[in-house]
Design a protein around this motif. Structure first.
Motif, short mmCIF file in Angstrom:
data_model
loop_
_atom_site.label_atom_id
_atom_site.label_comp_id
_atom_site.label_asym_id
_atom_site.label_seq_id
_atom_site.Cartn_x
_atom_site.Cartn_y
_atom_site.Cartn_z
N LEU A 140 56.06 6.57 0.99
CA LEU A 140 56.60 6.14 2.28
C LEU A 140 57.94 6.83 2.55
N ASP A 141 58.80 6.93 1.54
CA ASP A 141 60.08 7.61 1.73
C ASP A 141 59.87 9.06 2.15
N PRO A 165 51.21 13.02 10.25
CA PRO A 165 49.92 12.49 10.71
C PRO A 165 49.90 10.97 10.71
N PRO A 166 48.89 10.35 11.35
CA PRO A 166 48.73 8.90 11.30
C PRO A 166 48.63 8.45 9.84
N THR A 167 49.35 7.37 9.51
CA THR A 167 49.53 7.01 8.10
C THR A 167 49.32 5.52 7.88
N ILE A 176 52.81 -2.23 -0.26
CA ILE A 176 54.17 -2.47 0.20
C ILE A 176 54.28 -3.93 0.63
N SER A 177 55.34 -4.59 0.20
CA SER A 177 55.54 -6.00 0.53
C SER A 177 56.42 -6.13 1.77
N ARG A 178 56.42 -7.33 2.33
CA ARG A 178 57.29 -7.59 3.49
C ARG A 178 58.75 -7.33 3.12
N LEU A 179 59.15 -7.74 1.95
CA LEU A 179 60.53 -7.57 1.50
C LEU A 179 60.88 -6.10 1.37
N GLN A 180 60.01 -5.32 0.77
CA GLN A 180 60.27 -3.88 0.61
C GLN A 180 60.38 -3.18 1.96
N ALA A 181 59.51 -3.55 2.89
CA ALA A 181 59.57 -2.94 4.23
C ALA A 181 60.85 -3.33 4.95
N ASN A 182 61.26 -4.58 4.80
CA ASN A 182 62.49 -5.03 5.46
C ASN A 182 63.70 -4.30 4.92
N GLN A 183 63.71 -4.03 3.61
CA GLN A 183 64.82 -3.30 3.01
C GLN A 183 64.89 -1.86 3.52
N ARG A 184 63.74 -1.23 3.73
CA ARG A 184 63.71 0.18 4.13
C ARG A 184 63.77 0.37 5.64
#
Length: 309
Positions: A91-92, A101-103, A108-116
């Motif tokens: 993801l990074d 491209p479409p990805t 990935i957790s909600r917490l990880q997405a919120n951090q990034r």
């Protein structure tokens, strides 16, 4: 040999060299020129097995796995590629380029997405959540512990953003969320205070709170207080919590199969898998004097409830 014959042979020789060069180019085409491209930083057995299972499931598609370090920048991938990212480094890498491209992003957790990402989800990226959905976990509690009304929730600075959503889901079920900040996991006093005011503890998928170092304290306290812990994930059930919902590889393959049958423009921005299972720990149930969780029956009832409007 005449001049014309030599010219003819030279022309034929050049044609052969060009043909040979073309064949070589085709044989050494980049491994990432695929219709469906899976990638991850780590090329382990589990990743390879997942890629192979998806390829077997979709024989009409060109499905390949390429390690992340062998890929160009996202914008240099073929326009028709559909990406599947299997870890956070992927993801990074994808976030460095708005023209990729479409990805689809797995694991990935909600917490990880919120951090990034915070609340800013880039275009052409869909996040498929790895942590159990909060409403499903709450309904699991009502299914296996119908007398429980006060749901104790430990949270940290990284997981506090989930509390409003938890309260929103709890209200229609007649449940009360009892939150407790636990910003120092070496201090057991917040844990003991929460146990005194709760009927059951719901674990959020926050690795700062639920990890191998905190597991012993959490689980021993749970047993001592005769207070069940539900969640935060299937792995913690094996360690000693009572039960959790989870999605395995077969469930994720079913989700991907459905999404890949549709054009990327129709993919949801975020998605929990509709396919899931329930895991329970019989030894923990016995030690707490609770009826053993009927995993298949409970999962079926939860799934039926989600199908209703």
């Amino acid at each position: 040999m005449g001049e014309q014959s030599r010219m003819t042979l030279l022309f034929i020789s050049r044609l052969w060299r060009r043909a040979l060069l073309l064949v070589c180019l085709l044989l050494t085409a980049p491994a990432w020129s695929a219709d469906i491209l899976l990638t991850a930083a780590e090329d382990g057995a589990g990743v390879q097995a997942f890629a192979q299972a998806l390829a077997l499931q979709r024989p009409e598609d060109h499905v390949i796995f390429t390690p992340l370090n062998e890929l160009p920048t996202p914008s240099h991938l073929p326009a028709g590629t559909r990406m599947i990212l299997l870890d956070l480094p992927g993801l990074d890498w994808r976030l460095q380029d708005t023209q990729g491209p479409p990805t689809l992003v797995l694991r990935i957790s909600r917490l990880q997405a919120n951090q990034r990402l915070g609340k800013n989800l880039p275009a052409k990226i869909s996040l498929l959540w790895s942590d159990p959905p909060l409403d499903r976990q709450l309904r699991l509690i009502t299914g296996i512990l119908p007398q429980a009304r006060r749901i104790g929730v430990l949270y940290g600075p990284d997981s506090e953003f989930l509390l409003p959503e938890l309260r929103q889901y709890a209200a229609p079920l007649g449940l009360e969320i009892v939150p407790q900040l636990w910003d120092n996991t070496n201090d057991s006093r917040p844990l003991q205070a929460l146990f005194r005011n709760s009927d059951v503890l719901l674990g959020l998928d926050d690795p700062q709170l639920y990890n191998p170092k905190t597991a012993k304290n959490l689980l021993l306290s749970s047993y001592a207080q005769q207070l069940p812990l539900v969640g935060p994930n299937a792995g913690f059930v094996k360690a000693g919590s009572l039960a959790s919902t989870y999605s395995d590889q077969a469930d994720w393959l079913a989700v991907l199969d459905r999404l890949l049958d549709h054009p990327p423009a129709s993919w949801p921005r975020t998605l929990y898998p509709e396919h899931f299972k329930v895991v329970g720990n019989p030894q923990v149930a016995r030690s707490l004097g609770i009826e053993q969780v009927d995993e298949t029956n409970v999962a079926a009832r939860l799934a039926e409830g989600e199908k209703r409007p």
